[in-house]
Scaffold this motif. Structure first.
Motif, PDB file in Angstrom:
ATOM      1  N   LEU A  13       0.843  -1.202   0.000  1.00  0.00           N
ATOM      2  CA  LEU A  13       0.000   0.000   0.000  1.00  0.00           C
ATOM      3  C   LEU A  13       0.871   1.243   0.000  1.00  0.00           C
ATOM      4  N   ARG A  14       1.930   1.239   0.797  1.00  0.00           N
ATOM      5  CA  ARG A  14       2.827   2.395   0.822  1.00  0.00           C
ATOM      6  C   ARG A  14       3.485   2.599  -0.538  1.00  0.00           C
ATOM      7  N   GLY A  15       3.834   1.512  -1.212  1.00  0.00           N
ATOM      8  CA  GLY A  15       4.409   1.621  -2.543  1.00  0.00           C
ATOM      9  C   GLY A  15       3.408   2.145  -3.550  1.00  0.00           C
ATOM     10  N   ASP A  16       2.165   1.716  -3.412  1.00  0.00           N
ATOM     11  CA  ASP A  16       1.105   2.176  -4.304  1.00  0.00           C
ATOM     12  C   ASP A  16       0.828   3.665  -4.105  1.00  0.00           C
ATOM     13  N   LEU A  17       0.825   4.108  -2.855  1.00  0.00           N
ATOM     14  CA  LEU A  17       0.611   5.532  -2.587  1.00  0.00           C
ATOM     15  C   LEU A  17       1.790   6.366  -3.079  1.00  0.00           C
ATOM     16  N   GLY A  18       2.976   5.773  -3.061  1.00  0.00           N
ATOM     17  CA  GLY A  18       4.171   6.472  -3.524  1.00  0.00           C
ATOM     18  C   GLY A  18       4.145   6.806  -5.011  1.00  0.00           C
ATOM     19  N   LYS A  19       3.286   6.139  -5.770  1.00  0.00           N
ATOM     20  CA  LYS A  19       3.150   6.454  -7.195  1.00  0.00           C
ATOM     21  C   LYS A  19       2.501   7.814  -7.411  1.00  0.00           C
ATOM     22  N   TRP A  20       1.624   8.192  -6.492  1.00  0.00           N
ATOM     23  CA  TRP A  20       0.839   9.424  -6.652  1.00  0.00           C
ATOM     24  C   TRP A  20       1.270  10.538  -5.721  1.00  0.00           C
ATOM     25  N   LEU A  21       1.838  10.167  -4.573  1.00  0.00           N
ATOM     26  CA  LEU A  21       2.164  11.145  -3.537  1.00  0.00           C
ATOM     27  C   LEU A  21       3.635  11.014  -3.146  1.00  0.00           C
ATOM     28  N   THR A  22       4.160  12.017  -2.479  1.00  0.00           N
ATOM     29  CA  THR A  22       5.535  12.000  -1.999  1.00  0.00           C
ATOM     30  C   THR A  22       5.547  11.610  -0.526  1.00  0.00           C
ATOM     31  N   GLU A  23       6.359  10.610  -0.184  1.00  0.00           N
ATOM     32  CA  GLU A  23       6.466  10.170   1.211  1.00  0.00           C
ATOM     33  C   GLU A  23       7.558  10.997   1.882  1.00  0.00           C
ATOM     34  N   ILE A  24       7.148  11.942   2.739  1.00  0.00           N
ATOM     35  CA  ILE A  24       8.108  12.853   3.364  1.00  0.00           C
ATOM     36  C   ILE A  24       8.677  12.305   4.665  1.00  0.00           C
ATOM     37  N   SER A  25       7.995  11.338   5.246  1.00  0.00           N
ATOM     38  CA  SER A  25       8.420  10.673   6.469  1.00  0.00           C
ATOM     39  C   SER A  25       7.761   9.292   6.427  1.00  0.00           C
ATOM     40  N   PRO A  26       8.267   8.308   7.160  1.00  0.00           N
ATOM     41  CA  PRO A  26       7.638   6.988   7.096  1.00  0.00           C
ATOM     42  C   PRO A  26       6.141   7.040   7.417  1.00  0.00           C
ATOM     43  N   GLY A  27       5.326   6.718   6.431  1.00  0.00           N
ATOM     44  CA  GLY A  27       3.879   6.686   6.612  1.00  0.00           C
ATOM     45  C   GLY A  27       3.172   8.001   6.389  1.00  0.00           C
ATOM     46  N   VAL A  28       3.900   9.076   6.050  1.00  0.00           N
ATOM     47  CA  VAL A  28       3.282  10.390   5.826  1.00  0.00           C
ATOM     48  C   VAL A  28       3.455  10.754   4.357  1.00  0.00           C
ATOM     49  N   PHE A  29       2.337  10.840   3.643  1.00  0.00           N
ATOM     50  CA  PHE A  29       2.339  11.130   2.216  1.00  0.00           C
ATOM     51  C   PHE A  29       1.713  12.499   1.964  1.00  0.00           C
ATOM     52  N   VAL A  30       2.323  13.274   1.063  1.00  0.00           N
ATOM     53  CA  VAL A  30       1.855  14.614   0.745  1.00  0.00           C
ATOM     54  C   VAL A  30       1.770  14.732  -0.769  1.00  0.00           C
ATOM     55  N   GLY A  31       0.733  15.427  -1.242  1.00  0.00           N
ATOM     56  CA  GLY A  31       0.607  15.647  -2.676  1.00  0.00           C
ATOM     57  C   GLY A  31      -0.537  16.594  -2.984  1.00  0.00           C
ATOM     58  N   ASN A  32      -0.726  16.826  -4.275  1.00  0.00           N
ATOM     59  CA  ASN A  32      -1.783  17.728  -4.725  1.00  0.00           C
ATOM     60  C   ASN A  32      -2.547  17.090  -5.895  1.00  0.00           C
ATOM     61  N   PRO A  33      -3.159  15.920  -5.676  1.00  0.00           N
ATOM     62  CA  PRO A  33      -3.909  15.289  -6.758  1.00  0.00           C
ATOM     63  C   PRO A  33      -5.285  15.935  -6.913  1.00  0.00           C
ATOM     64  N   SER A  34      -5.965  15.577  -7.992  1.00  0.00           N
ATOM     65  CA  SER A  34      -7.324  16.078  -8.194  1.00  0.00           C
ATOM     66  C   SER A  34      -8.258  15.404  -7.185  1.00  0.00           C
ATOM     67  N   ALA A  35      -9.464  15.932  -7.062  1.00  0.00           N
ATOM     68  CA  ALA A  35     -10.430  15.380  -6.102  1.00  0.00           C
ATOM     69  C   ALA A  35     -10.777  13.940  -6.460  1.00  0.00           C
ATOM     70  N   ARG A  36     -10.872  13.643  -7.727  1.00  0.00           N
ATOM     71  CA  ARG A  36     -11.197  12.286  -8.166  1.00  0.00           C
ATOM     72  C   ARG A  36     -10.086  11.316  -7.766  1.00  0.00           C
ATOM     73  N   ILE A  37      -8.849  11.673  -8.033  1.00  0.00           N
ATOM     74  CA  ILE A  37      -7.716  10.814  -7.668  1.00  0.00           C
ATOM     75  C   ILE A  37      -7.621  10.683  -6.150  1.00  0.00           C
ATOM     76  N   ARG A  38      -7.853  11.778  -5.425  1.00  0.00           N
ATOM     77  CA  ARG A  38      -7.804  11.744  -3.955  1.00  0.00           C
ATOM     78  C   ARG A  38      -8.833  10.747  -3.418  1.00  0.00           C
ATOM     79  N   ASP A  39     -10.055  10.788  -3.941  1.00  0.00           N
ATOM     80  CA  ASP A  39     -11.099   9.870  -3.478  1.00  0.00           C
ATOM     81  C   ASP A  39     -10.764   8.429  -3.829  1.00  0.00           C
ATOM     82  N   LEU A  40     -10.181   8.181  -4.993  1.00  0.00           N
ATOM     83  CA  LEU A  40      -9.779   6.826  -5.376  1.00  0.00           C
ATOM     84  C   LEU A  40      -8.630   6.325  -4.497  1.00  0.00           C
ATOM     85  N   LEU A  41      -7.682   7.208  -4.170  1.00  0.00           N
ATOM     86  CA  LEU A  41      -6.591   6.823  -3.277  1.00  0.00           C
ATOM     87  C   LEU A  41      -7.119   6.486  -1.886  1.00  0.00           C
TER      88      LEU A  41
END
Length: 116
Positions: A13-41
């Motif tokens: 799951l962490r690897g999958d989230l890493g495709k769309w978001l940046t992992e700035i600390s273990p388990g903390v992901f930051v990004g600016n996806p669209s609302a549709r992508i955010r809801d799917l994530l």
């Protein structure tokens, strides 16, 4: 902008989230996806989370400028007249479910019977 905090989740799951978001600390992901992508994530996170926990915070057009979503968290988001606050669990309610026993312990009663 969104922040997704995951705890005790599978590495896949962490690897999958890493495709769309940046992992700035273990388990903390930051990004600016669209609302549709955010809801799917978020949907994918809750499906693959298993025994882990997840907390999503994202910016939106309201008084606070942000919104919360939680999955298997002790703290729950509660709406108070349009303002979302995080409510801590009430520790006193746990004691009411398991009231404290009164009287002598089983060990004390056994020792007393042995003395007689």
């Amino acid at each position: 902008m969104m922040v997704l905090n995951v705890t005790a989740v599978p590495a896949g799951l962490r690897g999958d989230l890493g495709k769309w978001l940046t992992e700035i600390s273990p388990g903390v992901f930051v990004g600016n996806p669209s609302a549709r992508i955010r809801d799917l994530l978020w949907q994918r996170t809750t499906e693959l989370c298993k025994d882990g926990r997840a907390l999503l915070i994202f910016s939106t057009n309201n008084e606070q400028g942000m919104e919360f979503r939680t999955h298997r968290h002790d703290w729950e988001p509660v709406d108070f007249d349009g303002i979302t606050l995080m409510m801590r669990p009430d520790k006193s309610s746990k004691h009411e479910k398991n009231p404290r026993r009164t009287g002598w312990s089983t060990a004390r009663n056994l020792r007393r019977k042995q003395r007689r």
